[in-house]
Every structure is written in structure tokens, then in C-alpha cells.
Design a protein around this motif. Structure first.
Motif, mmCIF file in Angstrom:
data_model
loop_
_atom_site.group_PDB
_atom_site.id
_atom_site.type_symbol
_atom_site.label_atom_id
_atom_site.label_comp_id
_atom_site.label_asym_id
_atom_site.label_seq_id
_atom_site.Cartn_x
_atom_site.Cartn_y
_atom_site.Cartn_z
ATOM 1 N N ILE A 288 0.710 -1.274 -0.110
ATOM 2 C CA ILE A 288 0.133 0.095 -0.169
ATOM 3 C C ILE A 288 0.940 1.117 0.064
ATOM 4 O O ILE A 288 0.623 2.048 -0.640
ATOM 5 C CB ILE A 288 -0.960 -0.158 1.232
ATOM 6 N N ASN A 289 1.902 1.103 0.720
ATOM 7 C CA ASN A 289 2.823 2.310 0.934
ATOM 8 C C ASN A 289 3.575 2.649 -0.490
ATOM 9 O O ASN A 289 3.581 3.552 -1.040
ATOM 10 C CB ASN A 289 3.804 2.080 1.780
ATOM 11 N N GLY A 290 3.895 1.472 -1.030
ATOM 12 C CA GLY A 290 4.660 1.641 -2.398
ATOM 13 C C GLY A 290 3.581 2.145 -3.561
ATOM 14 O O GLY A 290 3.843 2.967 -4.138
ATOM 15 N N PHE A 316 -1.666 15.672 1.495
ATOM 16 C CA PHE A 316 -3.170 15.286 1.576
ATOM 17 C C PHE A 316 -3.549 14.177 0.775
ATOM 18 O O PHE A 316 -4.213 13.114 1.158
ATOM 19 C CB PHE A 316 -3.968 16.496 1.907
ATOM 20 N N THR A 317 -3.078 14.241 -0.579
ATOM 21 C CA THR A 317 -3.252 13.372 -1.572
ATOM 22 C C THR A 317 -2.687 11.986 -1.387
ATOM 23 O O THR A 317 -3.383 11.169 -1.601
ATOM 24 C CB THR A 317 -2.999 13.955 -3.066
ATOM 25 N N ALA A 318 -1.599 12.012 -0.787
ATOM 26 C CA ALA A 318 -0.679 10.845 -0.499
ATOM 27 C C ALA A 318 -1.522 9.989 0.367
ATOM 28 O O ALA A 318 -1.661 8.878 0.226
ATOM 29 C CB ALA A 318 0.728 11.212 -0.089
ATOM 30 N N GLU A 323 -5.223 5.718 1.913
ATOM 31 C CA GLU A 323 -6.626 5.171 2.350
ATOM 32 C C GLU A 323 -7.382 4.400 1.465
ATOM 33 O O GLU A 323 -7.912 3.315 1.516
ATOM 34 C CB GLU A 323 -7.408 6.393 2.896
ATOM 35 N N SER A 324 -7.367 4.990 0.110
ATOM 36 C CA SER A 324 -7.960 4.505 -1.063
ATOM 37 C C SER A 324 -7.557 3.285 -1.064
ATOM 38 O O SER A 324 -8.432 2.115 -1.494
ATOM 39 C CB SER A 324 -7.729 5.333 -2.136
ATOM 40 N N THR A 327 -8.551 0.441 1.367
ATOM 41 C CA THR A 327 -9.975 0.167 1.282
ATOM 42 C C THR A 327 -10.063 -0.882 0.158
ATOM 43 O O THR A 327 -10.829 -1.755 0.100
ATOM 44 C CB THR A 327 -10.808 1.368 1.199
ATOM 45 N N LYS A 328 -9.441 -0.528 -0.906
ATOM 46 C CA LYS A 328 -9.534 -1.772 -2.227
ATOM 47 C C LYS A 328 -9.002 -3.072 -1.514
ATOM 48 O O LYS A 328 -9.695 -4.110 -1.768
ATOM 49 C CB LYS A 328 -8.536 -1.090 -3.158
ATOM 50 N N PHE A 329 -7.980 -3.015 -0.975
ATOM 51 C CA PHE A 329 -7.412 -4.405 -0.422
ATOM 52 C C PHE A 329 -8.261 -4.968 0.479
ATOM 53 O O PHE A 329 -8.499 -6.298 0.475
ATOM 54 C CB PHE A 329 -6.131 -3.995 0.182
#
Length: 342
Positions: A288-290, A316-318, A323-324, A327-329
Motif C-alpha cells: 500500500i505504501n509503495g 493530503f493526496t498521498a 486510504e483508497s 480500502t481496495k485491499f
């Protein structure tokens, strides 16, 4: 051999572990809220230290899949699978003297930046970035002597096969050479390159990969030996859990084996299951971080440059990207779980 199950104490341990993980996340979220650059948020300001990066890189490689799958493989096919640890050592040795000096000097945030620098093509970088991001969704026996003897007698410690025939399941060459190429592929993953470039010097980056090679190799041998122990244990018990109908899938072997040998020790099974969850969380968090770094640096950077987005807006976008993807995972995991249940 009786069927075993998870006790209330085990659930307490698992819930405690998950609460601890959430607590650590909240603590560092509050502590790091004043980080005002993408460099600080995604790369730790490129001032990280050897030991935490080594541990982070190791747990990225040591997923819950390997923790469950490797012992099951040696249980079914034999201990020779452990030779893949030599492939890991070879890959890390090559990396220390080739990949690390080159990649660290480039000071990348996204591994896909390399393709733009090398070929001078923004389009190529965007295409490979999208493809890469899509790809990342993944004592009771009688002592060590008797354990090993039973495994040898049962064909779980076969002689080393040096055949070059690619149809042989576990030949020396397929495990060592194939293992080396497998780990080299991991080394060029976004998660690995991101950690490499987060270190302040090439020397520290080399030290991290040298240490990782040792730790991962020991892990592969140890976890493979667990399959040998399980085989010898059930041989002494005179009951194969698969033939008895307790297990349907070989990936169920390790959790079931641990539940059985820890039966009567409240909380130990929960601790083991928490370890599996930990391995899974470590791999997912790295991915996720990557993915967040790829999203910011490879996909949205032209938009930021065009509209002169402030650093605060980029951070903020990062965070929203993390978060996005998280959520997908989670949704994918729920879908897979539902599929397995039905």
C-alpha cells in the motif's frame, strides 16, 4: 487424534494483537502529523536506520503465504525445497554490488522513475507504473534425531537432484537458480527500492541487503524444516490429517498442526495466528505504501506541476491514496473470503 479448535484465550490474544497494531498506527499518525513534505511522509526524509529498514525489508519478503505454504510444501514433497535459501543468498549478494549502488545514487521515490531516466520516455514510465501497480494486489515426536530419521524414511529428505531437467519438481538448479531470479524480481519491486533509497548512504543500503540475505535464508530453512517436523509428528501419531479427513487443503496444515501441538496451552494458538496476521499485514502495508508513492510520483505528478499544487495538498493526496488503496485491499479480501466460504 482429536479435532482441535481455537479457544477463548486465543481470541483474546488475537484481538490484543490487532488492537496493538491499530494503536501503533495511531501513535505514529499523531506523532508524524507535522511532516510537511512528501519526502518525509513516503521516504522518512531518507534518514532511516539500518536495523528498522532491514526488519521492514525482511517482513516484506516473509509473507503469511510463505509461512503457511513452505512447510506444506516440504510436508508433501521433501526438505530439498530449502535450497531456495541459497537462491536468496545469491540474489542478495548480486544486489549488494550491482543494484544498490546504482539505485541508491539515483535517489528515487518510485522505482518507475528509472525507466524515464534510462529511456527518456514519460509515456513508458506511466505504462509500466500502471502495470506494476495492477500486479500488486498477494518435542512430542522424540527429539531432532528421530524427527529427521522418520522424514528420511518417509522420503521427505530425498538426495539432492542435480538434474537439469526442468520437469523435475525440486532439482538443485531449479531451486537455486530459479530462487535467485525470484528474489531478484522482488528486489526490483517498488517496496524494496523505496526502502533502499530511504537510507542515507550506499554503505547502509548494502548492509541492509546483506543482513536481509542472511535473515531470509535462515527463515526459509527453518520454516521448511517445520514441514519435516509436522510429517514426523503425524507419522508417530499414526494418523495423516488429510487421510483422516480433518484437512482438505494442504495450506491448512500449518495452522492445524500448531493448534494441535499447542492444545492445552491457552493463548499459544492465538499467538501463532497473530503471527500469521502480522506477516500478512506487513506485506500489505508495504504494498500500500509503495502504491501510494507510485500514485503520487508517477500518475499525479504532472497534475501537481500543472496546477502548482502546494506541498500540503500533495501530502493530503498521498494520505488519501493510502486510504483508497487500503480500502481496495480490504474489499478484495472480503470478496476472496466470501468466495472461499461458498
Amino acid at each position: 487424534m482429536a479435532k482441535v479448535s481455537v479457544s477463548e484465550a486465543d481470541y483474546v490474544v488475537i484481538c490484543g494483537f490487532l488492537s496493538l497494531s491499530v494503536g501503533i498506527g495511531l501513535y505514529y499518525a499523531v506523532r508524524g502529523r507535522r511532516r510537511n513534505t512528501r519526502e518525509e511522509y513516503l521516504m522518512g526524509g531518507r534518514r532511516l536506520h539500518v536495523i528498522p529498514v532491514t526488519l521492514s525489508l525482511c517482513v516484506t519478503y516473509l509473507s503469511s503465504t510463505s509461512f503457511v505454504g513452505m512447510p506444506a510444501e516440504t510436508f508433501s514433497s521433501g526438505f530439498t525445497y530449502a535450497f531456495v535459501s541459497l537462491g536468496c543468498a545469491v540474489a542478495m549478494f548480486i544486489t549488494v554490488f550491482t543494484v544498490v549502488p546504482m539505485m541508491h545514487s539515483l535517489q528515487l521515490t518510485s522505482v518507475y522513475e528509472y525507466f524515464q531516466l534510462r529511456f527518456g520516455s514519460v509515456v513508458l514510465r506511466r505504462c509500466i507504473s500502471v502495470v506494476g501497480m495492477m500486479q500488486n494486489g498477494v518435542h512430542d515426536i522424540g527429539g531432532i534425531g528421530l524427527t529427521w530419521d522418520l522424514a528420511v524414511q518417509g522420503g521427505r529428505v530425498p538426495p539432492v537432484d542435480f538434474s537439469a531437467d526442468p520437469r523435475v519438481r525440486h532439482s538443485f538448479w531449479s531451486l537455486v537458480v530459479g530462487g535467485a531470479f525470484m528474489f531478484m524480481a522482488y528486489i526490483f519491486d517498488q517496496s524494496a527500492i523505496q526502502r533502499m533509497c530511504a537510507l542515507p548512504s550506499v554503505r547502509q543500503a548494502k548492509l541492509v541487503y546483506a543482513a536481509t540475505g542472511v535473515v531470509v535464508s535462515i527463515y526459509v530453512v527453518s520454516i521448511s524444516f517445520l514441514g519435516v517436523v509436522a510429517y514426523s509428528y503425524y507419522t508417530v501419531q499414526g494418523c495423516d490429517p488429510f487421510k483422516a479427513g480433518y484437512l482438505k487443503n494442504r495450506n491448512q496444515l500449518v495452522p492445524y498442526f500448531m493448534m494441535e501441538i499447542f492444545n492445552g496451552f491457552p493463548g499459544m494458538t492465538g499467538l501463532f495466528l497473530a503471527t500469521i496476521f502480522s506477516a500478512g499485514l506487513s506485506s500489505v502495508s508495504s504494498v500500500i505504501n509503495g502504491l501510494a508513492a507510485n500514485t503520487i510520483e508517477d500518475l499525479l505528478r504532472p497534475v501537481f506541476d500543472r496546477y502548482n499544487t502546494t506541498e500540503k495538498g500533495k501530502i493530503f493526496t498521498a494520505k488519501m491514496s493510502v486510504e483508497s488503496w487500503g480500502t481496495k485491499f480490504k474489499l478484495v479480501g472480503i470478496g476472496l473470503q466470501a468466495t472461499l466460504i461458498h
